[in-house]
Scaffold this motif. Structure first.
Motif, PDB file in Angstrom:
ATOM      1  N   ALA A 123       0.896  -1.376   0.191  1.00 43.52           N
ATOM      2  CA  ALA A 123       0.026   0.085  -0.036  1.00 43.52           C
ATOM      3  C   ALA A 123       0.660   1.164   0.115  1.00 43.52           C
ATOM      4  N   GLU A 124       1.722   1.345   0.770  1.00 39.02           N
ATOM      5  CA  GLU A 124       2.861   2.276   0.888  1.00 39.02           C
ATOM      6  C   GLU A 124       3.668   2.417  -0.285  1.00 39.02           C
ATOM      7  N   ALA A 125       3.899   1.339  -1.391  1.00 38.66           N
ATOM      8  CA  ALA A 125       4.644   1.472  -2.308  1.00 38.66           C
ATOM      9  C   ALA A 125       3.931   2.077  -3.493  1.00 38.66           C
ATOM     10  N   ARG A 126       2.758   1.715  -3.473  1.00 40.71           N
ATOM     11  CA  ARG A 126       1.946   2.272  -4.474  1.00 40.71           C
ATOM     12  C   ARG A 126       1.735   3.869  -4.423  1.00 40.71           C
ATOM     13  N   VAL A 127       1.556   4.330  -3.213  1.00 42.26           N
ATOM     14  CA  VAL A 127       1.621   5.850  -3.148  1.00 42.26           C
ATOM     15  C   VAL A 127       2.973   6.272  -3.609  1.00 42.26           C
ATOM     16  N   GLN A 128       4.003   5.754  -3.430  1.00 45.36           N
ATOM     17  CA  GLN A 128       5.246   6.144  -3.809  1.00 45.36           C
ATOM     18  C   GLN A 128       5.425   6.142  -5.365  1.00 45.36           C
ATOM     19  N   PHE A 129       4.965   5.178  -5.926  1.00 46.76           N
ATOM     20  CA  PHE A 129       5.138   5.097  -7.401  1.00 46.76           C
ATOM     21  C   PHE A 129       3.948   6.157  -8.046  1.00 46.76           C
ATOM     22  N   GLU A 130       2.845   6.258  -7.416  1.00 46.07           N
ATOM     23  CA  GLU A 130       2.070   7.173  -7.855  1.00 46.07           C
ATOM     24  C   GLU A 130       2.686   8.678  -7.822  1.00 46.07           C
ATOM     25  N   ARG A 131       3.282   8.892  -6.723  1.00 47.35           N
ATOM     26  CA  ARG A 131       3.973  10.376  -6.703  1.00 47.35           C
ATOM     27  C   ARG A 131       5.254  10.288  -7.728  1.00 47.35           C
ATOM     28  N   ALA A 132       5.724   9.213  -7.895  1.00 45.94           N
ATOM     29  CA  ALA A 132       6.705   9.135  -8.984  1.00 45.94           C
ATOM     30  C   ALA A 132       6.325   9.567 -10.504  1.00 45.94           C
ATOM     31  N   ALA A 133       5.238   9.105 -10.612  1.00 49.57           N
ATOM     32  CA  ALA A 133       4.297   9.401 -12.054  1.00 49.57           C
ATOM     33  C   ALA A 133       3.941  10.872 -12.127  1.00 49.57           C
ATOM     34  N   GLU A 134       3.669  11.610 -11.086  1.00 47.77           N
ATOM     35  CA  GLU A 134       3.086  12.770 -11.023  1.00 47.77           C
ATOM     36  C   GLU A 134       4.337  13.740 -11.309  1.00 47.77           C
ATOM     37  N   LEU A 135       5.261  13.338 -10.676  1.00 45.56           N
ATOM     38  CA  LEU A 135       6.521  14.244 -10.842  1.00 45.56           C
ATOM     39  C   LEU A 135       7.616  13.956 -12.177  1.00 45.56           C
ATOM     40  N   THR A 136       7.278  13.114 -12.911  1.00 47.42           N
ATOM     41  CA  THR A 136       8.063  12.817 -14.146  1.00 47.42           C
ATOM     42  C   THR A 136       7.616  13.598 -15.310  1.00 47.42           C
ATOM     43  N   ARG A 137       8.422  14.026 -16.097  1.00 46.02           N
ATOM     44  CA  ARG A 137       8.019  14.754 -17.248  1.00 46.02           C
ATOM     45  C   ARG A 137       8.114  13.975 -18.614  1.00 46.02           C
ATOM     46  N   ASN A 138       8.256  12.636 -18.331  1.00 47.91           N
ATOM     47  CA  ASN A 138       8.802  11.728 -19.344  1.00 47.91           C
ATOM     48  C   ASN A 138       7.672  10.797 -19.524  1.00 47.91           C
TER      49      ASN A 138
END
Length: 420
Positions: free
Chosen positions: A389-404
């Motif tokens: 559950a914690e991992a999912r939040v982090q991957f979603e945050r990474a998706a928000e930040l990347t411009r690629n």
């Protein structure tokens, strides 16, 4: 030879000789913009004469001679415009002969020094990092403004303006077009290496756009690195950077799936890694270490990359050695990004909890505040620790930040594997 074949020969020769021509001319006229124009003039002359006379036995020397004549004519013409007619009648003859001899002497300098001086000028710290990268690709790489714009996902007009401003800045600064010596050379070399590695990294992991990698940009950086190694063969960090780029580039064929999606290092088909580039990289690393650069920042990063290159399977990777190398790199070149990569190595060597501990220590660093790899790494550590559950939040945050776009899709896919 048919006209079309002659034109093709001219284009090929000019592409090969272009940087050398500009380098020699820049040392003569002290102006990179004018030097580029004079080199282009020599190509235009060749396009006019070679279809009629044939391709000369030494086309590079022919172009150099034509460019030299244009440069001398330009200097003479400028003198004529700068003096009154009576002064020209009295003084020009003696001054002309001396000036022309000096110019011709400058053209006879060693080609290595010429190229090296041009590289140092294009990467001069008086320019912004972006301007240095664009000017280096234009002058030494020979890329068009359109090619540079596409490589950096910018407009051709903005890149053209950036290059023009860079040339003007260099001209206004009144810089010496000689190869720097001593301490100054070491300081300036760091700027050169930074620019070449920036170009490589933008190809290896594109910061924006639809493509994860841009192999052509990596190849251009490698070519620049090989040129630099040829003319600065006593500098260990030059070989350290070359080793790093060659080894990293060896993995490009395996880094993306057929649809362009990223492929994790754990899942890459190592049979697709380019063994020739790996051998070149390991040889360059050996040269860097032989020159006493074993603890240079680029050599250390190359040694870390070599840990991957030497492992035939992911399970064979020597993560303990890699963690130790990151400890040394952190002492030599402290930075939050190095700390993050060190955390990744520690997570693989000593378990995901070790990686999480190190990531928590650097989480508040300003440089990592909006840096997608930070939540991506934390997400991976949490995933491997079973904290989905914690991992999912982090991957979603990474998706928000990347411009690629490719990275974004990849992070969202990883988030989906964590469940609701």
């Amino acid at each position: 030879m048919a006209a079309a074949e002659t034109h093709q020969a001219i284009e090929t020769v000019f592409r090969i000789e272009r940087a050398r021509l500009i380098a020699g001319l820049a040392r003569m006229v002290r102006d990179v913009g004018l030097a580029e124009e004079l080199a282009q003039d020599a190509c235009v002359i060749a396009l006019s004469e070679w279809p009629r006379t044939g391709v000369p036995d030494n086309p590079g020397a022919w172009l150099m001679a034509a460019a030299k004549r244009r440069a001398i004519d330009s200097v003479r013409r400028n003198r004529m415009l700068a003096r009154k007619h009576e002064e020209i009648g009295r003084d020009l003859e003696g001054e002309r002969d001396t000036g022309v001899e000096d110019l011709e002497s400058a053209m006879d300098d060693d080609v290595g020094d010429e190229l090296l001086s041009l590289i140092f000028i294009a990467c001069h710290p008086v320019l912004s990092t972006e301007a240095r990268a664009a000017l280096t690709l234009r002058l030494i790489g020979g890329l068009t403004t359109d090619e540079i714009a596409r490589a950096f996902l910018s407009s051709e007009a903005s890149i053209a303006q950036r290059i023009v401003r860079a040339k003007r800045t260099l001209g206004d600064a009144g810089l010496s077009f000689e190869v720097p010596r001593g301490t100054e050379r070491e300081q300036r070399l760091a700027s050169v290496l930074e620019v070449i590695y920036l170009i490589f990294n933008e190809g290896y992991a594109a910061t924006a756009g639809e493509d994860l990698i841009r192999p052509a940009l990596c190849a251009e950086a490698q070519r620049l690195g090989r040129i630099l190694a040829g003319v600065a063969s006593d500098q260990p960090e030059v070989f350290g950077l070359l080793a790093l780029m060659e080894i990293q580039a060896s993995r490009l064929p395996a880094r993306t799936a057929p649809d362009g999606a990223p492929v994790l290092l754990t899942e890459q088909n190592r049979a697709r890694w380019d063994q020739l580039l790996i051998r070149r990289g390991l040889a360059a690393l050996q040269r860097a270490e032989a020159l006493g650069g074993v603890n240079g920042p680029y050599a250390l990063q190359a040694a870390i990359a070599a840990c991957h290159a030497r492992a035939r399977r992911f399970a064979d990777t020597d993560w303990t050695r890699m963690a130790a190398l990151y400890d040394t790199l952190r002492a030599v070149m402290p930075s939050p990004v190095v700390d993050l990569n060190r955390a990744v190595a520690y997570s693989m060597a000593f378990g995901p909890e070790a990686g999480l501990k190190l990531v928590d220590e650097i989480a508040q660093a300003a440089a990592l505040r909006n840096y997608a790899p930070l939540p991506a790494a934390r997400g991976d550590f949490l995933f491997r620790a079973g904290r989905l559950a914690e991992a999912r939040v982090q991957f979603e945050r990474a998706a928000e930040l990347t411009r690629n776009a490719r990275e974004q899709a990849f992070f969202l896919k990883r988030a989906a594997t964590c469940g609701d």
